[in-house]
Design a protein around this motif. Sequence first.
Motif, PDB file in Angstrom:
ATOM      1  N   SER A 196      66.018  72.939  29.831  1.00  0.00           N
ATOM      2  CA  SER A 196      65.628  73.212  28.460  1.00  0.00           C
ATOM      3  C   SER A 196      66.772  72.959  27.496  1.00  0.00           C
ATOM      4  O   SER A 196      66.581  72.890  26.296  1.00  0.00           O
ATOM      5  N   SER A 250      58.768  65.212  31.350  1.00  0.00           N
ATOM      6  CA  SER A 250      59.874  66.099  31.013  1.00  0.00           C
ATOM      7  C   SER A 250      61.058  65.944  31.951  1.00  0.00           C
ATOM      8  O   SER A 250      62.181  65.703  31.501  1.00  0.00           O
ATOM      9  N   ASP A 271      55.669  74.589  26.268  1.00  0.00           N
ATOM     10  CA  ASP A 271      55.462  73.215  25.801  1.00  0.00           C
ATOM     11  C   ASP A 271      54.077  73.050  25.177  1.00  0.00           C
ATOM     12  O   ASP A 271      53.077  73.555  25.710  1.00  0.00           O
ATOM     13  N   TRP A 292      58.847  75.602  30.684  1.00  0.00           N
ATOM     14  CA  TRP A 292      58.105  74.477  30.080  1.00  0.00           C
ATOM     15  C   TRP A 292      56.606  74.762  30.090  1.00  0.00           C
ATOM     16  O   TRP A 292      55.916  74.547  29.087  1.00  0.00           O
TER      17      TRP A 292
END
Length: 383
Positions: A32, A64, A326, A322
Motif C-alpha cells: 500500500s 495491483s 480499493d 486492498w
Amino acid sequence: MRNGRSKLAVLAAIPLLATACSNGSDGADNGSDGAELSASLTGAGASFPDPLFQDWMHTYSQESQPGVSINYQSVGSGAGIEQFLEQTVDFGSSERYLTDEDLATAAGNRGCDALQFPVVFGSVVIAFDNPDLDGLVLDAETIAGIYSGDITSYTDPAIADLNPDMDLPDDEIIPVHRSDSSGTTEVFTHYLSTEVQSWADEYGSGGEIDWAPGLVGGQGNDGVAQGISQNPGGVGYVNQAFAQEAGLAAAKVINSDGEAIAPTLESTTAASEEAEIPEDFRFSIDNIGGEGYPIAGTNWIFTYTCGYEQAEADAIIDFWTWALTDEGANEIVAELGYAPLGDELKERVLAEIERTNSENGGDTADADADADADADAEDDSEE
C-alpha cells in the motif's frame, strides 16, 4: 456485469498466476506504500465467498500486485478451519468464527495468537430451478418443515397459504443440503434454530448436522446448485452469488417484522447493519426486521500474529487491505450481491489485519524471548 464478463466464466478461466515466492525480507515494504511485493499465498475454506474471492484475487494479481500469487481452495468452512489450525495454509476462511477451543489450539500449534476478522456479509438463498417459483414466499416454520420432511409438496397448505396468488406446481419437493462441513449450513441452521424451537430441539445448528432421511446432499454451494437443477422439484440453500450466476429462482423470506424480503444487496446490507459486533469480532446476525433479509451471515478470515516470512506477511496485509478499500474491489462486492463492511467496522478490521506478523514467536513467544534476553543481559552484567 463489470466489463461485461460472466463471473463464473472468469472463475473457470483463472488458475491464478503462478509467480515465484520470495523467501526473504526483500520487498518487505507494504504494497500500500507503492512497493512491489513478491509472494505466493495459499488459503482455504468457505465456498460461500468463493466467487468474490476468486475475482478479488485475480484482479489484485492483474492490476495491483502482479508479483503476488494467491491460490484459494473452496473446500468448505470446516476444512478451512482445520487446515488453518494445522498450518497447511497461510490463511483460512469460514462462515463461523473461531471458538475458544479453536483459538487455544491455534496458539498451542503456532506459539502465538490467531487473528479473525470479518471481510464481507452475504445472504443464504432458498433457491429453485423452476423459474415459476421465483418470489415464492416462505417463512422459517415452512422452511424447517421442508427440511425436516414434513412438507413434501409445493401445494402443501403451509406454502399455499403464504402464496395465495401463485399458481403452485404439483411437484414433490426434493430438499438439497450441503454434504460437507459448511459455513453456509452454519448460517442456514443457525437461522432455523433461532426462529423455530422444534428445529432447535431436533436438529440444532452447525456446519454439519444429522439431516432428515431422504434429502439430497451436494458438495459445496455449486454441488447444491447442481442437485437443485438435476432434481425436478429441487430446493436448496446456496450463497446468493451462486444462485445469481446459476440463474436459479429465489424465495422471499418473511423476516421478524412480517415482511417478505427478497435476497438482494440492499436487503443483505440492511441485515448486516443490525448486527452488534464486539471487539473480538465474534457475532451472529439474528432476528432481522425492517428491510433486512433474515438469512444472512458473515465471512471471517483467519491469520496469525507470527510465523510468516516477511514477504508473506506483507502480501497478506496488502491483499486484505486492498480488498476492503480499493474502489474496484468494492464494485466486485456489489456486482456479486454481497454486502461490504460499514465504514466504522472497516476501520476496526483494517487495524486488526495489520497485526498479521512475520516475527517468529509473535504476541505469545515474543514476550518469552524478551524475558530470556533480559535475563541473559542481567547474567552478563553480573559476570
